[in-house]
Design a protein around this motif. Sequence first.
Motif, short mmCIF file in Angstrom:
data_model
loop_
_atom_site.label_atom_id
_atom_site.label_comp_id
_atom_site.label_asym_id
_atom_site.label_seq_id
_atom_site.Cartn_x
_atom_site.Cartn_y
_atom_site.Cartn_z
N GLN A 133 36.83 22.57 50.87
CA GLN A 133 36.13 23.43 49.91
C GLN A 133 36.50 24.90 50.00
OE1 GLN A 133 35.29 20.81 47.70
NE2 GLN A 133 33.95 22.52 47.15
N PRO A 134 36.58 25.51 51.21
CA PRO A 134 36.98 26.92 51.27
C PRO A 134 38.35 27.16 50.64
CG PRO A 134 36.04 26.23 53.36
CD PRO A 134 36.21 24.99 52.55
N LEU A 135 39.27 26.22 50.85
CA LEU A 135 40.60 26.35 50.27
C LEU A 135 40.54 26.27 48.74
CD1 LEU A 135 43.63 26.60 50.75
CD2 LEU A 135 43.73 24.12 51.04
N LYS A 136 39.71 25.38 48.24
CA LYS A 136 39.56 25.24 46.79
C LYS A 136 38.94 26.50 46.18
CE LYS A 136 38.96 20.20 46.75
NZ LYS A 136 38.05 19.09 46.36
N TRP A 137 37.97 27.10 46.88
CA TRP A 137 37.35 28.32 46.38
C TRP A 137 38.36 29.47 46.37
CZ3 TRP A 137 33.28 28.28 43.56
CH2 TRP A 137 32.27 27.33 43.77
N LEU A 138 39.27 29.48 47.37
CA LEU A 138 40.32 30.49 47.39
C LEU A 138 41.24 30.33 46.19
CD1 LEU A 138 41.85 32.78 48.83
CD2 LEU A 138 43.09 31.02 50.12
N MET A 139 41.59 29.10 45.86
CA MET A 139 42.42 28.82 44.69
C MET A 139 41.71 29.28 43.42
SD MET A 139 43.61 25.00 45.87
CE MET A 139 44.30 24.56 44.26
N LEU A 140 40.42 28.97 43.31
CA LEU A 140 39.65 29.39 42.14
C LEU A 140 39.60 30.91 42.04
CD1 LEU A 140 37.80 28.70 39.73
CD2 LEU A 140 35.87 28.69 41.33
N GLY A 141 39.42 31.57 43.18
CA GLY A 141 39.38 33.03 43.19
C GLY A 141 40.67 33.64 42.68
N ALA A 142 41.81 33.05 43.06
CA ALA A 142 43.11 33.55 42.61
C ALA A 142 43.25 33.39 41.10
CB ALA A 142 44.24 32.81 43.32
N VAL A 143 42.79 32.25 40.58
CA VAL A 143 42.86 31.99 39.14
C VAL A 143 41.97 32.96 38.37
CG1 VAL A 143 42.25 30.32 37.34
CG2 VAL A 143 43.52 29.57 39.35
N LEU A 144 40.74 33.14 38.85
CA LEU A 144 39.79 34.01 38.15
C LEU A 144 40.22 35.47 38.21
CD1 LEU A 144 36.34 32.44 39.14
CD2 LEU A 144 37.66 32.14 37.03
N LEU A 145 40.82 35.88 39.32
CA LEU A 145 41.31 37.25 39.43
C LEU A 145 42.41 37.50 38.39
CD1 LEU A 145 41.49 40.00 40.87
CD2 LEU A 145 43.17 38.96 42.43
N GLN A 146 43.33 36.56 38.28
CA GLN A 146 44.40 36.70 37.30
C GLN A 146 43.85 36.75 35.88
OE1 GLN A 146 47.37 33.62 37.50
NE2 GLN A 146 48.51 34.40 35.73
N LEU A 147 42.88 35.90 35.59
CA LEU A 147 42.28 35.86 34.26
C LEU A 147 41.49 37.14 33.97
CD1 LEU A 147 41.78 34.25 31.67
CD2 LEU A 147 39.81 33.19 32.80
N ALA A 148 40.77 37.65 34.97
CA ALA A 148 39.96 38.85 34.79
C ALA A 148 40.83 40.08 34.51
CB ALA A 148 39.10 39.09 36.03
N LEU A 149 42.02 40.12 35.08
CA LEU A 149 42.91 41.27 34.90
C LEU A 149 43.80 41.14 33.67
CD1 LEU A 149 44.00 41.84 38.61
CD2 LEU A 149 42.30 43.13 37.30
N LEU A 150 43.77 39.96 33.03
CA LEU A 150 44.62 39.72 31.87
C LEU A 150 44.37 40.69 30.72
CD1 LEU A 150 46.80 38.03 30.48
CD2 LEU A 150 45.00 36.41 29.80
N PRO A 151 43.10 40.95 30.32
CA PRO A 151 42.88 41.88 29.20
C PRO A 151 43.46 43.27 29.45
CG PRO A 151 40.89 40.62 29.65
CD PRO A 151 41.84 40.35 30.78
N ASN A 152 43.33 43.76 30.68
CA ASN A 152 43.87 45.07 31.01
C ASN A 152 45.38 45.08 30.90
OD1 ASN A 152 44.96 47.10 33.25
ND2 ASN A 152 42.95 47.84 32.59
N TYR A 153 46.00 43.99 31.34
CA TYR A 153 47.46 43.86 31.26
C TYR A 153 47.92 43.84 29.81
CZ TYR A 153 51.90 41.33 31.07
OH TYR A 153 53.18 40.92 30.77
N LEU A 154 47.26 43.04 28.98
CA LEU A 154 47.63 42.97 27.57
C LEU A 154 47.41 44.31 26.88
CD1 LEU A 154 46.15 39.46 26.63
CD2 LEU A 154 48.54 40.05 27.17
N GLY A 155 46.34 44.99 27.28
CA GLY A 155 46.09 46.32 26.70
C GLY A 155 47.17 47.31 27.07
N SER A 156 47.68 47.22 28.30
CA SER A 156 48.74 48.13 28.72
C SER A 156 50.04 47.86 27.95
CB SER A 156 48.99 47.99 30.22
OG SER A 156 49.53 46.72 30.55
N LEU A 157 50.27 46.60 27.60
CA LEU A 157 51.44 46.28 26.78
C LEU A 157 51.31 46.91 25.39
CD1 LEU A 157 52.18 42.49 27.52
CD2 LEU A 157 53.40 44.50 28.38
#
Length: 234
Positions: A133-157
Amino acid sequence: DHKLERGFLYLLIMVVIGLLGSLLHLGRPWAAPYSILNIGSSWLSREILFAGSFFVLVAVSWFLERQGRAAAGLIWLTGLLGILAVFSMTQIYMSSFIPAWQSWYTVVEFFAATVVLGGLVAVFTLGREANRQPLKWLMLGAVLLQLALLPNYLGSLGAGAAAGQQSLSMLSGSYGILSLIRWLLILAGMSWFLLVPDRKGQFFPALALIAGLVLGRYLFYASGVAISVGLAGM
């Protein structure tokens, strides 16, 4: 440990596939060893050094595991070289004349994929008694971090150079459906993967995750629009 041995074998196969794929970017693949001579000034040379060293240490670690002579220090060194190899890859793309790749988001995207793929290998090779479970939560955290930063990235483009604006137009236009499918596969696969405790039941969500990551990498290359021809800092 039989499970750890199998994990190194899976990792070794993935590294071989990755190295063979990386050679396709070179105009003269057979000349790749000579690129290492510019390690002091070239991120490409550093990538070849770190990735090649990572491959060797994964192979050695796998062999030692088969012989029952595992070395914790070697495993940590192998992991460090893997991180350096991925970081070197991101710096190559960030040194390009393609605004969509020059962003810090390239680092986030590459390392998120590393965490997810590495997590998949670990989950399927750890012993039954291991707490995944801790490993799975780490994987989820990586996915959510990427998704959360996506709008800022698209805005910078959108606020950047014309080539970046064209990349944004492609991601929201002709590649919009593919972008949506990518995130649906990743989020649905990750959620399913997190909730299903049985390894047999995790096979299909793992496939969904891998499909989403592959689609994301395709979009990464397909939406890259160069300001001019050539690469800088290589």
